[in-house]
Design an enzyme around this catalytic site. Structure first.
Site, PDB file in Angstrom:
ATOM      1  N   GLY A   1    -123.758 -71.328  50.667  1.00 23.31           N
ATOM      2  CA  GLY A   1    -125.304 -71.948  51.287  1.00 23.31           C
ATOM      3  C   GLY A   1    -125.633 -71.597  49.887  1.00 23.31           C
ATOM      4  O   GLY A   1    -125.266 -72.480  49.168  1.00 23.31           O
ATOM      5  N   CYS A   2    -126.830 -71.317  49.930  1.00 23.99           N
ATOM      6  CA  CYS A   2    -127.873 -71.422  48.430  1.00 23.99           C
ATOM      7  C   CYS A   2    -127.810 -71.673  47.718  1.00 23.99           C
ATOM      8  O   CYS A   2    -127.360 -70.000  47.002  1.00 23.99           O
ATOM      9  CB  CYS A   2    -128.987 -71.103  48.796  1.00 23.99           C
ATOM     10  N   PHE A   3    -126.860 -72.147  46.429  1.00 23.25           N
ATOM     11  CA  PHE A   3    -126.856 -71.765  45.341  1.00 23.25           C
ATOM     12  C   PHE A   3    -127.175 -71.409  44.437  1.00 23.25           C
ATOM     13  O   PHE A   3    -126.786 -70.113  43.315  1.00 23.25           O
ATOM     14  CB  PHE A   3    -125.363 -72.748  44.575  1.00 23.25           C
TER      15      PHE A   3
END
Length: 188
Positions: A26-28
């Protein structure tokens, strides 16, 4: 003096003990902190992997049309931390049952994946995935893929949690990440 110079040259010629692991969760922004605090991890870099565009930007990948994943590339010392330990940390920071993205971030660029850099990493990832399925009685949709070229994300994405702690915590809470992780894995 010659002996000291020889010893110094030999020391500099020793191989650097480092390996790479690449995970998409997902969002890094949310995938950097869990790995940065681990002993033996030298660096954690946010970036893009797995797509068709060479040197993509955030704007390129944001619509999901390039095939890239947001990911973190971890450089670690295998003498201090194992790939298996990195896999454990990875699993505990994703929802392995969601094939539409992670938490509030939906789209192909936010899917979870393990990018294996060699056959041994692929084998260990597969064994780990099978263990997660068996021990938790769940169907894991997280893919195990061959590592392709990794492109470092723009500088404003690097170390976002450290550079912007209030915004990061607000984003993470509103995205429901911690609540979902607790529901999947239990409270630790």
């Amino acid at each position: 003096m010659r002996v000291l110079r020889f010893v110094l040259l030999m020391f500099l010629a020793l191989p650097a003990f480092a390996d790479k692991a690449t995970f998409a969760g997902g969002c890094f922004w949310c995938m950097e902190p869990p790995f940065e605090s681990l002993r033996g991890v030298r660096s954690v870099v946010s970036g893009y992997i797995g797509g068709r565009t060479v040197n993509p930007t955030y704007e390129d990948i944001t619509g999901g049309r390039t095939g890239h994943y947001e990911a973190v590339e971890i450089v670690y010392d295998p003498r201090q931390i194992t790939y298996e330990k990195l896999l454990e940390v990875f699993w505990r920071n994703i929802d392995p049952m969601d094939d539409t993205g992670q938490f509030c971030d939906k789209g192909s660029q936010y899917r979870s994946a393990i990018f294996a850099h060699n056959d041994e990493q692929r084998r260990l990832a597969q064994t780990s995935r099978e263990g997660i399925e068996r021990n938790n009685r769940i169907k894991v949709v997280t893919q195990i893929l061959r590592a392709t070229p990794f492109t470092r994300a723009e500088e404003y994405h690097q170390d976002y949690a450290r550079k912007n702690p209030v915004r990061y915590k607000f984003y993470r809470f509103n995205c429901g990440r911690d609540a979902r992780l607790a529901a999947v894995w239990g409270r630790e």
